[in-house]
Design a protein around this motif. Structure first.
Motif, PDB file in Angstrom:
ATOM      1  N   GLY A   3      -3.778  16.601  60.843  1.00 50.30           N
ATOM      2  CA  GLY A   3      -2.938  17.731  61.205  1.00 50.30           C
ATOM      3  C   GLY A   3      -1.930  18.049  60.116  1.00 50.30           C
ATOM      4  N   ASN A   4      -1.333  17.008  59.533  1.00 50.34           N
ATOM      5  CA  ASN A   4      -0.365  17.225  58.465  1.00 50.34           C
ATOM      6  C   ASN A   4      -1.044  17.696  57.180  1.00 50.34           C
ATOM      7  OD1 ASN A   4       2.296  16.152  59.662  1.00 50.34           O
ATOM      8  ND2 ASN A   4       0.842  14.545  60.145  1.00 50.34           N
ATOM      9  N   TYR A   5      -2.276  17.224  56.947  1.00 47.66           N
ATOM     10  CA  TYR A   5      -3.049  17.707  55.799  1.00 47.66           C
ATOM     11  C   TYR A   5      -3.321  19.203  55.956  1.00 47.66           C
ATOM     12  CZ  TYR A   5      -7.009  18.456  52.656  1.00 47.66           C
ATOM     13  OH  TYR A   5      -7.839  18.944  51.677  1.00 47.66           O
ATOM     14  N   LEU A   6      -3.669  19.623  57.169  1.00 50.92           N
ATOM     15  CA  LEU A   6      -3.935  21.025  57.437  1.00 50.92           C
ATOM     16  C   LEU A   6      -2.694  21.875  57.184  1.00 50.92           C
ATOM     17  CD1 LEU A   6      -5.738  23.293  58.590  1.00 50.92           C
ATOM     18  CD2 LEU A   6      -4.915  22.647  60.864  1.00 50.92           C
ATOM     19  N   ILE A   7      -1.540  21.376  57.597  1.00 50.65           N
ATOM     20  CA  ILE A   7      -0.290  22.106  57.365  1.00 50.65           C
ATOM     21  C   ILE A   7      -0.060  22.300  55.875  1.00 50.65           C
ATOM     22  CG2 ILE A   7       2.214  22.031  57.612  1.00 50.65           C
ATOM     23  CD1 ILE A   7       1.722  20.389  60.186  1.00 50.65           C
ATOM     24  N   GLY A   8      -0.174  21.201  55.103  1.00 52.68           N
ATOM     25  CA  GLY A   8       0.025  21.293  53.663  1.00 52.68           C
ATOM     26  C   GLY A   8      -0.970  22.236  53.011  1.00 52.68           C
ATOM     27  N   LEU A   9      -2.244  22.171  53.440  1.00 53.05           N
ATOM     28  CA  LEU A   9      -3.289  23.028  52.869  1.00 53.05           C
ATOM     29  C   LEU A   9      -3.038  24.490  53.206  1.00 53.05           C
ATOM     30  CD1 LEU A   9      -6.035  23.437  51.487  1.00 53.05           C
ATOM     31  CD2 LEU A   9      -7.114  22.987  53.703  1.00 53.05           C
ATOM     32  N   ARG A  10      -2.804  24.773  54.477  1.00 51.97           N
ATOM     33  CA  ARG A  10      -2.658  26.167  54.929  1.00 51.97           C
ATOM     34  C   ARG A  10      -1.418  26.820  54.333  1.00 51.97           C
ATOM     35  NH1 ARG A  10      -1.809  30.680  56.812  1.00 51.97           N
ATOM     36  NH2 ARG A  10      -2.976  31.647  58.513  1.00 51.97           N
ATOM     37  N   GLU A  11      -0.286  26.129  54.399  1.00 52.04           N
ATOM     38  CA  GLU A  11       0.950  26.689  53.885  1.00 52.04           C
ATOM     39  C   GLU A  11       0.941  26.735  52.359  1.00 52.04           C
ATOM     40  OE1 GLU A  11       3.648  27.679  55.839  1.00 52.04           O
ATOM     41  OE2 GLU A  11       2.390  27.374  57.588  1.00 52.04           O
ATOM     42  N   GLY A  12       0.427  25.667  51.744  1.00 53.06           N
ATOM     43  CA  GLY A  12       0.392  25.622  50.287  1.00 53.06           C
ATOM     44  C   GLY A  12      -0.525  26.667  49.696  1.00 53.06           C
ATOM     45  N   LEU A  13      -1.631  26.960  50.372  1.00 50.34           N
ATOM     46  CA  LEU A  13      -2.568  27.945  49.837  1.00 50.34           C
ATOM     47  C   LEU A  13      -1.975  29.344  49.865  1.00 50.34           C
ATOM     48  CD1 LEU A  13      -5.315  28.311  48.613  1.00 50.34           C
ATOM     49  CD2 LEU A  13      -6.273  28.622  50.893  1.00 50.34           C
ATOM     50  N   GLU A 127       7.905  31.167  51.751  1.00 44.33           N
ATOM     51  CA  GLU A 127       6.817  30.249  52.102  1.00 44.33           C
ATOM     52  C   GLU A 127       7.299  28.800  52.004  1.00 44.33           C
ATOM     53  OE1 GLU A 127       3.992  31.167  53.217  1.00 44.33           O
ATOM     54  OE2 GLU A 127       3.912  33.293  52.702  1.00 44.33           O
ATOM     55  N   GLY A 128       8.076  28.500  50.953  1.00 40.07           N
ATOM     56  CA  GLY A 128       8.539  27.132  50.741  1.00 40.07           C
ATOM     57  C   GLY A 128       9.455  26.645  51.845  1.00 40.07           C
ATOM     58  N   LEU A 129      10.395  27.490  52.268  1.00 38.57           N
ATOM     59  CA  LEU A 129      11.332  27.096  53.315  1.00 38.57           C
ATOM     60  C   LEU A 129      10.611  26.929  54.659  1.00 38.57           C
ATOM     61  CD1 LEU A 129      14.422  29.332  52.454  1.00 38.57           C
ATOM     62  CD2 LEU A 129      14.158  26.877  52.080  1.00 38.57           C
ATOM     63  N   GLU A 130       9.696  27.847  54.968  1.00 40.49           N
ATOM     64  CA  GLU A 130       8.920  27.715  56.198  1.00 40.49           C
ATOM     65  C   GLU A 130       8.101  26.426  56.187  1.00 40.49           C
ATOM     66  OE1 GLU A 130       6.492  31.130  56.625  1.00 40.49           O
ATOM     67  OE2 GLU A 130       8.127  32.482  57.169  1.00 40.49           O
ATOM     68  N   THR A 131       7.493  26.150  55.033  1.00 39.88           N
ATOM     69  CA  THR A 131       6.673  24.945  54.913  1.00 39.88           C
ATOM     70  C   THR A 131       7.514  23.691  55.086  1.00 39.88           C
ATOM     71  OG1 THR A 131       5.148  26.070  53.396  1.00 39.88           O
ATOM     72  CG2 THR A 131       5.100  23.666  53.403  1.00 39.88           C
ATOM     73  N   ALA A 132       8.681  23.648  54.410  1.00 39.65           N
ATOM     74  CA  ALA A 132       9.546  22.475  54.493  1.00 39.65           C
ATOM     75  C   ALA A 132       9.977  22.212  55.931  1.00 39.65           C
ATOM     76  CB  ALA A 132      10.774  22.665  53.597  1.00 39.65           C
ATOM     77  N   LEU A 133      10.352  23.264  56.648  1.00 39.37           N
ATOM     78  CA  LEU A 133      10.819  23.098  58.028  1.00 39.37           C
ATOM     79  C   LEU A 133       9.689  22.637  58.943  1.00 39.37           C
ATOM     80  CD1 LEU A 133      12.971  23.325  60.189  1.00 39.37           C
ATOM     81  CD2 LEU A 133      12.487  25.777  60.347  1.00 39.37           C
ATOM     82  N   PHE A 134       8.526  23.293  58.838  1.00 43.39           N
ATOM     83  CA  PHE A 134       7.425  22.935  59.727  1.00 43.39           C
ATOM     84  C   PHE A 134       6.867  21.560  59.400  1.00 43.39           C
ATOM     85  CE2 PHE A 134       3.035  23.424  61.466  1.00 43.39           C
ATOM     86  CZ  PHE A 134       3.422  23.549  62.798  1.00 43.39           C
ATOM     87  N   VAL A 135       6.790  21.241  58.111  1.00 44.50           N
ATOM     88  CA  VAL A 135       6.312  19.909  57.708  1.00 44.50           C
ATOM     89  C   VAL A 135       7.247  18.835  58.246  1.00 44.50           C
ATOM     90  CG1 VAL A 135       6.100  18.365  55.719  1.00 44.50           C
ATOM     91  CG2 VAL A 135       4.966  20.583  55.703  1.00 44.50           C
ATOM     92  N   TRP A 136       8.553  19.062  58.122  1.00 34.21           N
ATOM     93  CA  TRP A 136       9.518  18.078  58.617  1.00 34.21           C
ATOM     94  C   TRP A 136       9.354  17.886  60.123  1.00 34.21           C
ATOM     95  CZ3 TRP A 136      13.601  18.340  62.140  1.00 34.21           C
ATOM     96  CH2 TRP A 136      14.459  17.226  62.150  1.00 34.21           C
TER      97      TRP A 136
END
Length: 292
Positions: A3-13, A127-136
Motif C-alpha cells: 500500500g505504501n509502495y502504491l502511494i509512493g508510485l502514484r504520487e511520485g509519478l 504534489e510534494g506537500l500532498e505526498t508528504a502528508l498522505f505518506v506520513w
C-alpha cells in the motif's frame, strides 16, 4: 508495504510527469537557458516537502499521547480529503495537463527567471506537500514498529522517478489514462484504511466516542503478527478488531467514493495511447505527457 509502495508510485509519478512536461517543452522551444531556474524551483519544492514530512514526524513526538493521537487522526482525515480530491482531479483534467502547464510556462518565460522558479515550485510543490502528508498518515496507520512502510514509499518514489525518465527518453509508452484509473481506485482503498485508522486515533484521543465498542474481533482467525495478517494490514490497513465507528467510516467512504470514481459516465473519452514526451523526433518533445 505494498500500500505504501502504491502511494509512493502514484504520487511520485504525477510529479515526474509534471517535470517531464516542463523540461520537454523548454527543450522543444529551444529555451534550454530556462532549465536552471526550473530545476531550482523543483529542488526547492522537494526540500519543502521533505522538511514538511520531517516536521510532522519529529514535531509530533514532543506531544502528549492524547495530543499525538488527536494530531494524527486530524491529519489523516485531511490527507484522505486531499488524496481523494487529487485522484478525481487527475481523472478529470489529465488530458489538459500539458496545455495548462505550457500556458503557465509561456507566461513565466515572458516574466523572467523568478517567475520560472515560482512556476516550477508551485507545479511540483503541491504534489510534494500532498505526498508528504498522505505518506506520513499512511505510515502511521500501517506502521508495525519496522521500517517496512517507509521502505515501501521510498521504493515507490524511486520507481516513479525511473518511469518518468524512461517516458522522457521515449523508452516506455503506456496508457496513462488507464494507469491513473486503476491506481486511483486502489489508492481510494488505501485511503479508506487510513481514514478508519484516523478515526481510531481520534477515539484514543477521546474526541470520538465508542473506543470500547468492537464491531468484530477475528484476531484468533487472522493474527496481526501472522504473514497474512501483516499482508492485509500493509495493503489495506486491515485491523482484526476494529471499532464500530471504524467500520462505519470505512464503508461510508469507500463504497460511494469508488462508485463515483469508477462510474462509466466519469470515464474520459477514449484516446490513443498516452505518452510522455519521448525521443521520437522533435514532435514527440511537444506531445503531452498525459492524454485521457
Amino acid at each position: 508495504m505494498f500500500g505504501n509502495y502504491l502511494i509512493g508510485l502514484r504520487e511520485g509519478l504525477e510529479a515526474s510527469l509534471v517535470v517531464c512536461i516542463l523540461i520537454a517543452y523548454l527543450v522543444k522551444t529551444d529555451r534550454r537557458d530556462a532549465l536552471k531556474p526550473i530545476w531550482l524551483g523543483i529542488a526547492t519544492a522537494v526540500v519543502l516537502a521533505l522538511g514538511f514530512g520531517c516536521a510532522l514526524q519529529f514535531g509530533s513526538q514532543t506531544l502528549t499521547f492524547e495530543a499525538q493521537e488527536a494530531l494524527g487522526g486530524s491529519l489523516s482525515i485531511i490527507a484522505v480529503g486531499l488524496v481523494t480530491w487529487m485522484v478525481f482531479w487527475m481523472r478529470r483534467t489529465a488530458r489538459h495537463l500539458k496545455a495548462e502547464l505550457h500556458g503557465k510556462l509561456d507566461a513565466a518565460l515572458a516574466m523572467g527567471t523568478a517567475a520560472l522558479v515560482l512556476t516550477a515550485f508551485l507545479a511540483v510543490g503541491r504534489e510534494g506537500l500532498e505526498t508528504a502528508l498522505f505518506v506520513w498518515a499512511a505510515v502511521q496507520a500501517s506502521s508495525d514498529g519496522t521500517p517496512k512502510p517507509l521502505i515501501g514509499v521510498v521504493l515507490g518514489l524511486l520507481t516513479a522517478v525511473l518511469l518518468g525518465w524512461l517516458f522522457y527518453r521515449g523508452a516506455l509508452r503506456i496508457n496513462l489514462a488507464k494507469f491513473f484509473t486503476w491506481t486511483g481506485g486502489m489508492l481510494v482503498v488505501v485511503a479508506a484504511g487510513v481514514l478508519a485508522y484516523g478515526f481510531h486515533d481520534l477515539q484514543e484521543a477521546r474526541f470520538v466516542p465508542g473506543l470500547g465498542s468492537k464491531a468484530f474481533d477475528i484476531s484468533a482467525q487472522i493474527p496481526a503478527d501472522s504473514w497474512y495478517g501483516t499482508l492485509l494490514k500493509g495493503v489495506f490497513n486491515f485491523q482484526p478488531d476494529p471499532t464500530v465507528v471504524q467500520v462505519v467510516v470505512w464503508c461510508l467512504y469507500l463504497i460511494p467514493t469508488l462508485v463515483l470514481f469508477l462510474a462509466p459516465g466519469r470515464a474520459a473519452p477514449r484516446a490513443a495511447e498516452a505518452a510522455v514526451p519521448g525521443a521520437r523526433g522533435e514532435d514527440d518533445r511537444e506531445r503531452g505527457a498525459v492524454e485521457g
